[in-house]
Design a protein around this motif. Structure first.
Motif, PDB file in Angstrom:
ATOM      1  N   LEU A 108      61.897  12.446  29.836  1.00 34.49           N
ATOM      2  CA  LEU A 108      62.909  12.280  30.872  1.00 34.49           C
ATOM      3  C   LEU A 108      62.451  12.894  32.189  1.00 34.49           C
ATOM      4  O   LEU A 108      61.542  13.717  32.216  1.00 34.49           O
ATOM      5  CB  LEU A 108      64.209  12.977  30.433  1.00 34.49           C
ATOM      6  CG  LEU A 108      64.820  12.530  29.114  1.00 34.49           C
ATOM      7  CD1 LEU A 108      65.903  13.497  28.681  1.00 34.49           C
ATOM      8  CD2 LEU A 108      65.371  11.132  29.230  1.00 34.49           C
ATOM      9  N   THR A 109      63.120  12.501  33.257  1.00 33.17           N
ATOM     10  CA  THR A 109      62.867  13.153  34.540  1.00 33.17           C
ATOM     11  C   THR A 109      63.435  14.575  34.484  1.00 33.17           C
ATOM     12  O   THR A 109      64.206  14.905  33.586  1.00 33.17           O
ATOM     13  CB  THR A 109      63.534  12.375  35.689  1.00 33.17           C
ATOM     14  OG1 THR A 109      64.953  12.391  35.483  1.00 33.17           O
ATOM     15  CG2 THR A 109      63.018  10.960  35.765  1.00 33.17           C
ATOM     16  N   LEU A 110      63.067  15.382  35.444  1.00 36.66           N
ATOM     17  CA  LEU A 110      63.470  16.790  35.420  1.00 36.66           C
ATOM     18  C   LEU A 110      64.984  16.945  35.429  1.00 36.66           C
ATOM     19  O   LEU A 110      65.535  17.725  34.649  1.00 36.66           O
ATOM     20  CB  LEU A 110      62.862  17.540  36.610  1.00 36.66           C
ATOM     21  CG  LEU A 110      63.196  19.023  36.685  1.00 36.66           C
ATOM     22  CD1 LEU A 110      62.637  19.771  35.490  1.00 36.66           C
ATOM     23  CD2 LEU A 110      62.683  19.621  37.973  1.00 36.66           C
ATOM     24  N   ARG A 111      65.693  16.219  36.260  1.00 41.88           N
ATOM     25  CA  ARG A 111      67.151  16.352  36.344  1.00 41.88           C
ATOM     26  C   ARG A 111      67.812  16.002  35.004  1.00 41.88           C
ATOM     27  O   ARG A 111      68.654  16.754  34.510  1.00 41.88           O
ATOM     28  CB  ARG A 111      67.702  15.465  37.458  1.00 41.88           C
ATOM     29  CG  ARG A 111      69.215  15.504  37.534  1.00 41.88           C
ATOM     30  CD  ARG A 111      69.747  14.864  38.781  1.00 41.88           C
ATOM     31  NE  ARG A 111      69.647  15.853  39.849  1.00 41.88           N
ATOM     32  CZ  ARG A 111      68.985  15.672  40.983  1.00 41.88           C
ATOM     33  NH1 ARG A 111      68.365  14.558  41.221  1.00 41.88           N
ATOM     34  NH2 ARG A 111      68.949  16.605  41.906  1.00 41.88           N
ATOM     35  N   TRP A 112      67.399  14.902  34.381  1.00 41.54           N
ATOM     36  CA  TRP A 112      67.989  14.510  33.104  1.00 41.54           C
ATOM     37  C   TRP A 112      67.567  15.451  31.987  1.00 41.54           C
ATOM     38  O   TRP A 112      68.341  15.731  31.075  1.00 41.54           O
ATOM     39  CB  TRP A 112      67.643  13.065  32.767  1.00 41.54           C
ATOM     40  CG  TRP A 112      68.482  12.115  33.550  1.00 41.54           C
ATOM     41  CD1 TRP A 112      68.096  11.363  34.608  1.00 41.54           C
ATOM     42  CD2 TRP A 112      69.872  11.870  33.367  1.00 41.54           C
ATOM     43  NE1 TRP A 112      69.161  10.653  35.097  1.00 41.54           N
ATOM     44  CE2 TRP A 112      70.266  10.943  34.341  1.00 41.54           C
ATOM     45  CE3 TRP A 112      70.831  12.338  32.475  1.00 41.54           C
ATOM     46  CZ2 TRP A 112      71.573  10.482  34.443  1.00 41.54           C
ATOM     47  CZ3 TRP A 112      72.127  11.871  32.579  1.00 41.54           C
ATOM     48  CH2 TRP A 112      72.487  10.948  33.558  1.00 41.54           C
ATOM     49  N   ARG A 113      66.359  15.955  32.076  1.00 43.07           N
ATOM     50  CA  ARG A 113      65.890  16.922  31.077  1.00 43.07           C
ATOM     51  C   ARG A 113      66.740  18.183  31.127  1.00 43.07           C
ATOM     52  O   ARG A 113      67.128  18.722  30.094  1.00 43.07           O
ATOM     53  CB  ARG A 113      64.421  17.253  31.336  1.00 43.07           C
ATOM     54  CG  ARG A 113      63.789  18.037  30.246  1.00 43.07           C
ATOM     55  CD  ARG A 113      62.315  18.293  30.487  1.00 43.07           C
ATOM     56  NE  ARG A 113      61.667  17.274  31.281  1.00 43.07           N
ATOM     57  CZ  ARG A 113      60.782  17.511  32.236  1.00 43.07           C
ATOM     58  NH1 ARG A 113      60.416  18.738  32.513  1.00 43.07           N
ATOM     59  NH2 ARG A 113      60.238  16.532  32.907  1.00 43.07           N
ATOM     60  N   LEU A 114      67.041  18.664  32.342  1.00 39.25           N
ATOM     61  CA  LEU A 114      67.870  19.853  32.482  1.00 39.25           C
ATOM     62  C   LEU A 114      69.271  19.623  31.918  1.00 39.25           C
ATOM     63  O   LEU A 114      69.836  20.504  31.257  1.00 39.25           O
ATOM     64  CB  LEU A 114      67.951  20.281  33.944  1.00 39.25           C
ATOM     65  CG  LEU A 114      66.661  20.763  34.603  1.00 39.25           C
ATOM     66  CD1 LEU A 114      66.915  21.084  36.064  1.00 39.25           C
ATOM     67  CD2 LEU A 114      66.068  21.939  33.873  1.00 39.25           C
ATOM     68  N   ILE A 115      69.824  18.445  32.158  1.00 38.62           N
ATOM     69  CA  ILE A 115      71.162  18.136  31.651  1.00 38.62           C
ATOM     70  C   ILE A 115      71.165  18.078  30.126  1.00 38.62           C
ATOM     71  O   ILE A 115      72.037  18.670  29.470  1.00 38.62           O
ATOM     72  CB  ILE A 115      71.680  16.824  32.264  1.00 38.62           C
ATOM     73  CG1 ILE A 115      71.948  17.020  33.757  1.00 38.62           C
ATOM     74  CG2 ILE A 115      72.933  16.330  31.548  1.00 38.62           C
ATOM     75  CD1 ILE A 115      72.238  15.743  34.513  1.00 38.62           C
ATOM     76  N   VAL A 116      70.186  17.398  29.537  1.00 40.99           N
ATOM     77  CA  VAL A 116      70.124  17.278  28.076  1.00 40.99           C
ATOM     78  C   VAL A 116      69.935  18.647  27.432  1.00 40.99           C
ATOM     79  O   VAL A 116      70.580  18.985  26.434  1.00 40.99           O
ATOM     80  CB  VAL A 116      68.988  16.303  27.670  1.00 40.99           C
ATOM     81  CG1 VAL A 116      68.684  16.388  26.192  1.00 40.99           C
ATOM     82  CG2 VAL A 116      69.357  14.882  28.058  1.00 40.99           C
ATOM     83  N   VAL A 117      69.074  19.450  28.006  1.00 39.09           N
ATOM     84  CA  VAL A 117      68.816  20.787  27.467  1.00 39.09           C
ATOM     85  C   VAL A 117      70.063  21.658  27.583  1.00 39.09           C
ATOM     86  O   VAL A 117      70.408  22.398  26.655  1.00 39.09           O
ATOM     87  CB  VAL A 117      67.604  21.422  28.191  1.00 39.09           C
ATOM     88  CG1 VAL A 117      67.483  22.890  27.891  1.00 39.09           C
ATOM     89  CG2 VAL A 117      66.331  20.696  27.799  1.00 39.09           C
ATOM     90  N   ALA A 118      70.782  21.569  28.690  1.00 43.53           N
ATOM     91  CA  ALA A 118      72.003  22.354  28.868  1.00 43.53           C
ATOM     92  C   ALA A 118      73.079  21.942  27.872  1.00 43.53           C
ATOM     93  O   ALA A 118      73.764  22.797  27.297  1.00 43.53           O
ATOM     94  CB  ALA A 118      72.514  22.203  30.298  1.00 43.53           C
TER      95      ALA A 118
END
Length: 188
Positions: A108-118
């Protein structure tokens, strides 16, 4: 020689930043003991600081180190309820976020990766409540509904915290407060 020292562990600046984030997380959590009546509002700070560590340090283990340090500081200072169990309350979401990050690292892109991880951290944070409900004898159906509600509200707050990370890291970089490339520099 520089690559050899990087593979052994965190640099001093990394460790100091992780310690700063962990301590600030516990301090803000204790100062802002808000009784909002909204389940999951603590995930905003937790996801924000854990993911800020990930983006600035840009090394595997930064989230787990921040969670372990925050749990230890909270247990030592007696912030919140739970005593020594506070370590687990801070560390479990951090480990879940780190493992999820390893799974979705290049997908994923960084923004979506951060959301999924959160959101993954919010799920594990909510699982603590499910376990507590089941241990006190609550029926499985009621406990599941409460778990789903906690995941929903915790996920919303965790997503807000994750979306705040990129502008903050960009601002830190613009003011030359980061000594090396962050995840944002590596990804863009």
């Amino acid at each position: 020689m520089a690559t050899n020292s990087q593979s052994r562990g965190f640099q001093l600046q990394d460790a100091l930043f992780i310690g700063f984030c962990a301590t600030l997380l516990v301090a803000l959590k204790s100062m802002l003991r808000l009784r909002l009546g909204l389940s999951g509002h603590s995930m905003l700070l937790m996801s924000f600081f854990y993911l800020t560590c990930y983006c600035t340090v840009a090394r595997v283990g930064a989230i787990t180190a921040c969670g372990a340090m925050a749990g230890a500081v909270a247990a030592i200072l007696g912030v919140g309820k739970g005593g020594p169990i506070l370590l687990v309350k801070f560390l479990a979401p951090a480990i879940a976020m780190e493992l999820t990050l390893l799974l979705v690292q290049n997908l994923l892109t960084l923004r979506w990766r951060l959301i999924v991880v959160a959101v993954a951290g919010a799920i594990v944070w909510s699982a603590k409540g499910l376990l507590e409900d089941l241990l006190v004898g609550m029926s499985w159906q009621v406990a599941s509904v409460r778990f789903a509600a906690k995941v929903g509200s915790g996920g919303v707050f965790a997503t807000i915290g994750a979306l705040l990370v990129i502008p903050v890291v960009r601002r830190l970089k613009a003011h030359d407060l980061l000594y090396r490339d962050s995840k944002i520099d590596q990804e863009l």
